[in-house]
Design an enzyme around this catalytic site. Structure first.
Site, PDB file in Angstrom:
ATOM      1  N   HIS A 122       0.745  -1.464  -0.490  1.00 48.35           N
ATOM      2  CA  HIS A 122      -0.389   0.261  -0.267  1.00 48.35           C
ATOM      3  C   HIS A 122       0.808   1.207   0.114  1.00 48.35           C
ATOM      4  CE1 HIS A 122      -3.477  -2.781   1.466  1.00 48.35           C
ATOM      5  NE2 HIS A 122      -3.628  -2.295   0.443  1.00 48.35           N
ATOM      6  N   GLU A 167      -4.208  -3.844   9.469  1.00 49.90           N
ATOM      7  CA  GLU A 167      -5.253  -4.096   8.888  1.00 49.90           C
ATOM      8  C   GLU A 167      -6.544  -3.756   9.063  1.00 49.90           C
ATOM      9  OE1 GLU A 167      -3.582  -7.241   6.535  1.00 49.90           O
ATOM     10  OE2 GLU A 167      -5.460  -7.783   4.583  1.00 49.90           O
ATOM     11  N   HIS A 212      -8.271  -0.464   9.167  1.00 49.18           N
ATOM     12  CA  HIS A 212      -8.163   0.089   8.107  1.00 49.18           C
ATOM     13  C   HIS A 212      -9.242  -0.336   7.708  1.00 49.18           C
ATOM     14  CE1 HIS A 212      -7.501  -2.879   4.240  1.00 49.18           C
ATOM     15  NE2 HIS A 212      -7.242  -1.895   3.336  1.00 49.18           N
ATOM     16  N   HIS A 259     -12.706   0.706   5.495  1.00 49.71           N
ATOM     17  CA  HIS A 259     -13.466   0.608   4.218  1.00 49.71           C
ATOM     18  C   HIS A 259     -14.873   0.676   4.283  1.00 49.71           C
ATOM     19  CE1 HIS A 259     -10.239  -0.803   1.162  1.00 49.71           C
ATOM     20  NE2 HIS A 259      -9.011  -0.724   2.528  1.00 49.71           N
ATOM     21  N   HIS A 285      -5.161   5.307   2.492  1.00 49.53           N
ATOM     22  CA  HIS A 285      -3.893   4.812   2.736  1.00 49.53           C
ATOM     23  C   HIS A 285      -2.917   5.548   2.795  1.00 49.53           C
ATOM     24  CE1 HIS A 285      -4.937   0.308   2.236  1.00 49.53           C
ATOM     25  NE2 HIS A 285      -5.723   0.525   1.705  1.00 49.53           N
TER      26      HIS A 285
END
Ligand SMILES: [Cu+2]
Length: 449
Positions: free
Chosen positions: A21, A125, A140, A144, A180
């Site tokens: 990323h 993550e 993360h 999302h 990101h």
């Protein structure tokens, strides 16, 4: 799908999450700068999401992907609130500032070392390998989902999830890169809290890189060229598959960024026989304001173009490497029709170690611009004997796109931290540049209409 019984163990997976990323966000900024746009700003859960987005795509059964209006604010969902996610973010930032993670068994795990980024990647993550999912949550993944469902947070209108909830579609949404960028800044805070590499850690004794250049056949030295080509996508698997309906060919023509293949040329003097690992990186020389980039800004932006091993003989060595062999990229995927044809002719083989992810090869170079955009190409040579994670021949083919995808069913062959030597801060640039196994040049990327 990470169950042990599926044997999908991926070594350094948390670090790879950071690194892939990191490269994607940087690479996206290169395109922004090529198009006279500023680099992406990081997402902030307290501020409206500036850009709205309409995906222009539909699910097969659940209707259109939802769109997001401009300046939408983050909304609580039934199972996670915006505050929850902000707490997770703060706990992760605290862990970085303190230099250790709190394991769910009560232990403190030191992250002020080379392996710290891996544990950090797993909790950010978060993956099933997170050492404390109830405390660090899943910053993360939840971000999302917050983005994906922001248009119908209470599921009042029964909208399906947005593009951000699927790997295949997430990068369509510009908010992907804002998110990101935020995550990448967190990793940067960790990486830059580690001590800079010492002269000894950077050196490759007896090896001097004396010249770096690139050649596009038929053009002047250090000139690289990009263009848009016309590509026909095979869409036949998107058609009605009812029995009794005959098959027809259907394709969509799109313009895609591509480039002229080129060769890297390196001159190296070696005192003895060695095997070198050659690490090649690229970053823009100037920032959005037209100022020469600050060294600190530029080093964090370097994107890996290639990583390969080469034998050095005592004396002068001329190394030529084709851009087509990049360790960062993969070729175009096969279309549905081609897969079917190869399957019926018996040509399609299952390759246990073949990786199917990576940066598309045609996008190896950023677009640049019509007048030529200057980039800095840097090369760093390290000693294969020091870097190898296990005994293997330097020529062992570890498959495509090691730099983006790591290895499957195998150890990661390169012991160095991903992105070495630009993963850490550099305090003394004069000393860094004086390292004899380091070299750089400026290249001009010209976009042809
Ligand atoms: Cu993501």
């Amino acid at each position: 799908w990470w169950k042990d019984e599926y044997e999908h163990k991926k070594e350094r997976k948390g670090e790879l999450f950071y690194y892939v990323h990191h490269q994607m966000t940087n690479r996206f900024d290169f395109e922004r700068l090529s198009n006279y746009l500023p680099v992406v700003g990081a997402l902030d859960f307290d501020k409206p999401i500036v850009e709205g987005f309409r995906p222009h795509t539909t699910y097969k059964f659940e209707g259109e992907f939802p769109f997001r209006a401009d300046k939408q604010k983050f909304q609580d969902l039934s199972f996670v609130s915006v505050d929850d996610v902000k707490y997770y973010e703060q706990r992760i930032k605290d862990a970085i500032a303190q230099g250790y993670l709190q394991h769910s068994d009560g232990q403190q795990i030191n992250i002020n070392n080379t392996d710290g980024v891996n544990a950090l990647g797993e909790i950010i993550e978060a993956s099933t390998m997170s050492i404390n999912p109830s405390y660090y949550g899943s910053l993360h993944n939840l971000a999302h989902i917050l983005l994906s469902r922001v248009s119908d947070p209470q599921h009042k209108y029964g909208l399906p999830p947005g593009v951000m909830e699927h790997f295949e579609t997430a990068t369509r949404d510009p908010a992907f890169f804002r998110l990101h960028k935020k995550i990448n800044n967190i990793f940067k805070a960790h990486k830059h809290s580690l001590p800079p590499y010492t002269h000894d850690e950077l050196s490759f004794h007896g090896v001097t890189l004396t010249d770096v250049s690139v050649i596009t056949p038929g053009h002047s030295k250090n000139e690289l060229y990009t263009f848009f080509d016309q590509f026909d996508f095979d869409l036949s698997n998107g058609l009605d598959s009812s029995t009794g309906v005959s098959e027809v060919d259907i394709k969509a023509r799109v313009s895609r960024l591509n480039h002229n293949p080129f060769d890297y040329k390196f001159k190296v003097y070696s005192d003895n026989s060695h095997t070198a690992v050659v690490r090649v990186f690229l970053a823009p020389t100037y920032n959005y304001y037209g100022q020469m980039m600050d060294d600190h800004e530029q080093t964090w932006l370097f994107v890996e173009m290639d990583r390969f091993t080469t034998k050095l003989i005592p004396g002068d060595n001329d190394i030529t490497r084709s851009s087509k062999d990049s360790s960062a990229t993969i070729p175009d995927r096969m279309g549905f029709k081609e897969i079917k044809e190869k399957l019926s002719s018996g040509e399609l083989k299952y390759e246990h170690k073949k990786r199917h992810c990576g940066h598309p090869h045609r996008m190896l170079l950023p677009k640049g611009n019509e007048n030529g955009m200057q980039f800095t190409l840097v090369v760093f040579l390290t000693d294969f004997e020091q870097d190898k994670a296990y005994e293997h021949e330097p020529t062992t083919n570890v498959g495509n796109s090691l730099s983006y995808c790591g290895t499957v069913h195998d150890m990661y062959p390169d012991k160095k931290p991903m992105g070495f030597p630009f993963d850490r801060r550099i305090d003394d640039f004069d000393e860094f540049i004086s390292t004899q196994n380091f070299g750089y040049t400026h290249v001009n990327i010209v976009h042809k209409k």
